[in-house]
Scaffold this motif. Structure first.
Motif, PDB file in Angstrom:
ATOM      1  N   GLU A 129      82.492  64.057  27.978  1.00  0.00           N
ATOM      2  CA  GLU A 129      83.826  63.588  28.370  1.00  0.00           C
ATOM      3  C   GLU A 129      84.704  64.771  28.780  1.00  0.00           C
ATOM      4  O   GLU A 129      85.438  64.692  29.760  1.00  0.00           O
ATOM      5  CB  GLU A 129      84.473  62.817  27.218  1.00  0.00           C
ATOM      6  CG  GLU A 129      85.820  62.225  27.562  1.00  0.00           C
ATOM      7  CD  GLU A 129      85.761  61.126  28.616  1.00  0.00           C
ATOM      8  OE1 GLU A 129      86.794  60.885  29.260  1.00  0.00           O
ATOM      9  OE2 GLU A 129      84.697  60.513  28.797  1.00  0.00           O
ATOM     10  N   GLN A 161      83.817  65.702  32.244  1.00  0.00           N
ATOM     11  CA  GLN A 161      84.424  64.820  33.244  1.00  0.00           C
ATOM     12  C   GLN A 161      85.910  65.146  33.424  1.00  0.00           C
ATOM     13  O   GLN A 161      86.409  65.200  34.551  1.00  0.00           O
ATOM     14  CB  GLN A 161      84.254  63.361  32.857  1.00  0.00           C
ATOM     15  CG  GLN A 161      84.848  62.427  33.905  1.00  0.00           C
ATOM     16  CD  GLN A 161      84.543  60.976  33.652  1.00  0.00           C
ATOM     17  OE1 GLN A 161      84.048  60.604  32.594  1.00  0.00           O
ATOM     18  NE2 GLN A 161      84.833  60.148  34.617  1.00  0.00           N
ATOM     19  N   GLN A 183      76.228  55.174  25.591  1.00  0.00           N
ATOM     20  CA  GLN A 183      75.514  55.876  26.644  1.00  0.00           C
ATOM     21  C   GLN A 183      75.118  54.950  27.797  1.00  0.00           C
ATOM     22  O   GLN A 183      74.391  55.351  28.690  1.00  0.00           O
ATOM     23  CB  GLN A 183      74.271  56.570  26.093  1.00  0.00           C
ATOM     24  CG  GLN A 183      74.581  57.909  25.445  1.00  0.00           C
ATOM     25  CD  GLN A 183      75.196  57.757  24.084  1.00  0.00           C
ATOM     26  OE1 GLN A 183      74.684  57.068  23.235  1.00  0.00           O
ATOM     27  NE2 GLN A 183      76.329  58.399  23.863  1.00  0.00           N
ATOM     28  N   ASP A 204      77.712  56.381  30.477  1.00  0.00           N
ATOM     29  CA  ASP A 204      77.959  57.820  30.543  1.00  0.00           C
ATOM     30  C   ASP A 204      76.964  58.527  29.630  1.00  0.00           C
ATOM     31  O   ASP A 204      76.948  58.315  28.426  1.00  0.00           O
ATOM     32  CB  ASP A 204      79.382  58.148  30.128  1.00  0.00           C
ATOM     33  CG  ASP A 204      79.826  59.518  30.615  1.00  0.00           C
ATOM     34  OD1 ASP A 204      79.137  60.093  31.487  1.00  0.00           O
ATOM     35  OD2 ASP A 204      80.853  60.020  30.140  1.00  0.00           O
ATOM     36  N   ILE A 209      74.209  60.873  34.111  1.00  0.00           N
ATOM     37  CA  ILE A 209      75.425  60.539  34.855  1.00  0.00           C
ATOM     38  C   ILE A 209      76.356  61.743  34.944  1.00  0.00           C
ATOM     39  O   ILE A 209      76.901  62.042  36.005  1.00  0.00           O
ATOM     40  CB  ILE A 209      76.104  59.303  34.215  1.00  0.00           C
ATOM     41  CG1 ILE A 209      75.228  58.074  34.484  1.00  0.00           C
ATOM     42  CG2 ILE A 209      77.516  59.110  34.737  1.00  0.00           C
ATOM     43  CD1 ILE A 209      75.609  56.837  33.713  1.00  0.00           C
ATOM     44  N   ALA A 210      76.521  62.468  33.851  1.00  0.00           N
ATOM     45  CA  ALA A 210      77.372  63.656  33.861  1.00  0.00           C
ATOM     46  C   ALA A 210      76.808  64.727  34.795  1.00  0.00           C
ATOM     47  O   ALA A 210      77.557  65.381  35.529  1.00  0.00           O
ATOM     48  CB  ALA A 210      77.528  64.202  32.444  1.00  0.00           C
ATOM     49  N   ARG A 216      77.518  63.662  38.362  1.00  0.00           N
ATOM     50  CA  ARG A 216      78.939  63.880  38.685  1.00  0.00           C
ATOM     51  C   ARG A 216      79.201  65.328  39.056  1.00  0.00           C
ATOM     52  O   ARG A 216      79.878  65.621  40.043  1.00  0.00           O
ATOM     53  CB  ARG A 216      79.816  63.522  37.476  1.00  0.00           C
ATOM     54  CG  ARG A 216      80.364  62.156  37.447  1.00  0.00           C
ATOM     55  CD  ARG A 216      81.510  62.018  36.457  1.00  0.00           C
ATOM     56  NE  ARG A 216      81.258  62.590  35.155  1.00  0.00           N
ATOM     57  CZ  ARG A 216      80.900  61.904  34.075  1.00  0.00           C
ATOM     58  NH1 ARG A 216      80.742  60.600  34.140  1.00  0.00           N
ATOM     59  NH2 ARG A 216      80.701  62.508  32.936  1.00  0.00           N
ATOM     60  N   ARG A 247      77.061  51.626  37.646  1.00  0.00           N
ATOM     61  CA  ARG A 247      77.549  53.016  37.590  1.00  0.00           C
ATOM     62  C   ARG A 247      76.612  53.941  38.372  1.00  0.00           C
ATOM     63  O   ARG A 247      77.063  54.783  39.160  1.00  0.00           O
ATOM     64  CB  ARG A 247      77.644  53.444  36.126  1.00  0.00           C
ATOM     65  CG  ARG A 247      78.061  54.855  35.877  1.00  0.00           C
ATOM     66  CD  ARG A 247      79.523  55.055  36.227  1.00  0.00           C
ATOM     67  NE  ARG A 247      79.985  56.323  35.743  1.00  0.00           N
ATOM     68  CZ  ARG A 247      80.976  56.489  34.903  1.00  0.00           C
ATOM     69  NH1 ARG A 247      81.662  55.467  34.471  1.00  0.00           N
ATOM     70  NH2 ARG A 247      81.314  57.682  34.506  1.00  0.00           N
TER      71      ARG A 247
END
Length: 131
Positions: A15, A18, A53, A56, A60-61, A64, A97
């Motif tokens: 987090e 992000q 999860q 995210d 996914i991280a 990104r 997502r």
């Protein structure tokens, strides 16, 4: 970690990654991602499908960050495989997502037609899920 909450620590680091990206601090985002991806933080939940999860996680991280760095094209194959896997597993929210990330990665790979088709599919599926 001393309190036995490695997954919570890992999720917090992802987090933070992000939030750093949203703030434009790619270097900090990469650092938080590297810390949050450490295997020791995820070993207890390996193979489990936890709600936190679902939308995210490390994949996914990482996608990104790659997109923010302009390296989304390198993520296309992994994201395509993940979309197919989530479809087979019936994991609707995760699939949506991943499809959005895949569409962005395809756009960076200059595969615009496929990117638009992927995004459209995600939007239609998301619209159906919302009704």
């Amino acid at each position: 970690q001393a309190r036995g909450l490695p997954r919570v620590k890992a999720a917090a680091l992802l987090e933070k990654s992000q939030l750093a990206l949203l703030d434009g601090d790619v270097e900090a985002a990469g650092s938080y991602l590297a810390q949050g991806c450490h295997e020791s933080l995820w070993v207890q939940t390996q193979g489990l499908r936890l709600f936190a999860q679902e939308v995210d996680d490390v994949l996914i991280a990482s996608a990104r960050l790659a997109l923010a760095l302009g390296n989304g094209a390198l993520q296309v194959a992994e994201l395509e495989a993940a979309v197919q896997q989530t479809h087979a597993q019936g994991r609707r929210w995760r699939r949506l997502r991943l499809q959005v990330l895949l569409a962005r990665a395809l756009a960076q790979a200059r595969r615009r037609t496929q990117a638009l088709a992927t995004l459209e599919e995600a939007l239609v599926a998301g619209g159906r899920a919302a009704t």
